[in-house]
Design a protein around this motif. Structure first.
Motif, PDB file in Angstrom:
ATOM      1  N   TYR A  18      29.685   8.112   6.004  1.00 23.85           N
ATOM      2  CA  TYR A  18      30.307   8.381   7.297  1.00 23.85           C
ATOM      3  C   TYR A  18      29.431   9.338   8.112  1.00 23.85           C
ATOM      4  N   ASP A  19      29.691   9.376   9.408  1.00 26.67           N
ATOM      5  CA  ASP A  19      29.084  10.337  10.316  1.00 26.67           C
ATOM      6  C   ASP A  19      27.566  10.191  10.426  1.00 26.67           C
ATOM      7  N   MET A  20      27.111   8.940  10.477  1.00 29.74           N
ATOM      8  CA  MET A  20      25.678   8.681  10.628  1.00 29.74           C
ATOM      9  C   MET A  20      25.118   9.312  11.901  1.00 29.74           C
ATOM     10  N   ASN A  21      25.954   9.493  12.915  1.00 29.09           N
ATOM     11  CA  ASN A  21      25.489  10.091  14.165  1.00 29.09           C
ATOM     12  C   ASN A  21      24.988  11.520  13.967  1.00 29.09           C
ATOM     13  N   LEU A  81      28.238  -6.578  -0.224  1.00 28.27           N
ATOM     14  CA  LEU A  81      28.093  -6.578   1.222  1.00 28.27           C
ATOM     15  C   LEU A  81      27.330  -5.322   1.628  1.00 28.27           C
ATOM     16  N   VAL A  82      26.336  -5.479   2.475  1.00 28.82           N
ATOM     17  CA  VAL A  82      25.568  -4.339   2.985  1.00 28.82           C
ATOM     18  C   VAL A  82      25.542  -4.464   4.495  1.00 28.82           C
ATOM     19  N   HIS A  83      26.248  -3.545   5.183  1.00 27.09           N
ATOM     20  CA  HIS A  83      26.350  -3.660   6.637  1.00 27.09           C
ATOM     21  C   HIS A  83      26.805  -2.355   7.267  1.00 27.09           C
ATOM     22  N   VAL A 104      28.335   0.502   3.127  1.00 23.63           N
ATOM     23  CA  VAL A 104      28.496   0.534   4.571  1.00 23.63           C
ATOM     24  C   VAL A 104      28.145   1.898   5.152  1.00 23.63           C
ATOM     25  N   THR A 105      27.865   1.893   6.445  1.00 24.52           N
ATOM     26  CA  THR A 105      27.646   3.130   7.192  1.00 24.52           C
ATOM     27  C   THR A 105      28.537   3.123   8.426  1.00 24.52           C
ATOM     28  N   PHE A 135      18.262   2.480   8.606  1.00 23.58           N
ATOM     29  CA  PHE A 135      18.741   3.039   7.337  1.00 23.58           C
ATOM     30  C   PHE A 135      19.488   1.962   6.555  1.00 23.58           C
ATOM     31  N   GLN A 136      20.200   1.114   7.269  1.00 20.80           N
ATOM     32  CA  GLN A 136      20.916   0.019   6.604  1.00 20.80           C
ATOM     33  C   GLN A 136      19.935  -0.888   5.875  1.00 20.80           C
ATOM     34  N   ALA A 137      18.761  -1.120   6.461  1.00 19.27           N
ATOM     35  CA  ALA A 137      17.739  -1.930   5.793  1.00 19.27           C
ATOM     36  C   ALA A 137      17.232  -1.233   4.539  1.00 19.27           C
ATOM     37  N   ALA A 138      17.128   0.088   4.583  1.00 19.24           N
ATOM     38  CA  ALA A 138      16.729   0.841   3.385  1.00 19.24           C
ATOM     39  C   ALA A 138      17.797   0.720   2.300  1.00 19.24           C
ATOM     40  N   LEU A 139      19.051   0.760   2.690  1.00 17.67           N
ATOM     41  CA  LEU A 139      20.142   0.562   1.723  1.00 17.67           C
ATOM     42  C   LEU A 139      20.059  -0.836   1.107  1.00 17.67           C
ATOM     43  N   HIS A 140      19.830  -1.825   1.954  1.00 20.72           N
ATOM     44  CA  HIS A 140      19.708  -3.206   1.495  1.00 20.72           C
ATOM     45  C   HIS A 140      18.581  -3.332   0.473  1.00 20.72           C
TER      46      HIS A 140
END
Length: 193
Positions: free
Chosen positions: A169-172, A81-83, A129-130, A15-20
């Protein structure tokens, strides 16, 4: 505006790559010149060596091993920043980037033993961020990544530059709907950047 995007995630299907991808695409669509720095894809070495630490305050030597990255930071007018947040901190590769690249003579200078911020070329800062856990968990430990962006990095860039912190938040326990909503929020923020 020349925007340096620092991306720190090792999995290209995350998902972080999709955000990027959203950040880069929407910034470019908005007319910005984007320097897309994918730290994992570029093989950035985050380890500050003994030699680098010994020469840390030697302005003639300290950037020798990271000169291309220093040039990219100094050429930027904005930083995104994307992380992910791991263990309530930055990914090691991103922390190592700051340790090795935000050097004396780059992000600050020393005057009579005092640190003077000098990254005034950066006139805008955003973090995307996530977090695996809920916001209350991050708040319970002081939310160090938010403080790094909103306090530490803010103090190094142009005074009074706008700083934005976009967090999922709460990606889990996230769902397709919560992730889609956050992607749209991030895209809209990049459209307005």
């Amino acid at each position: 505006m020349r925007v340096l995007v620092l991306f720190a995630h090792p999995v290209e299907t995350s998902f972080q790559a999709a955000l990027h991808a959203t950040v880069v695409e929407r910034l470019r669509r908005a007319g910005h010149a984007v320097d897309d720095c994918d730290l994992y894809a570029e093989g950035f070495n985050p380890v500050l060596s003994r030699e680098e630490r010994l020469h840390y305050h030697d302005l003639g030597v300290n950037r020798r091993n990271v000169a291309p990255y220093v040039e990219r930071v100094l050429a930027a007018e904005a930083l995104v920043l994307v992380h992910p947040v791991w263990n309530f901190g930055l990914p090691a590769i991103l922390k190592g980037f700051f340790d090795r690249v935000f050097l004396p003579g780059v992000s600050f200078r020393m005057e009579n033993g005092k640190v003077k911020p000098s990254l005034h070329n950066i006139t805008k800062l955003t973090a995307v961020v996530t977090y695996g856990g809920a916001r209350w968990r991050a708040l319970g430990v002081g939310d160090p990544p938010r403080k790094i962006v909103k306090r530490v990095l803010r103090a190094q860039i142009k005074p009074l530059a706008p700083v934005d912190y976009l967090a999922h938040y709460d990606m889990n326990r996230s769902t397709d709907a919560t992730r889609a909503a956050f992607l749209e929020k991030v895209g809209a923020a990049m459209d307005r950047f």
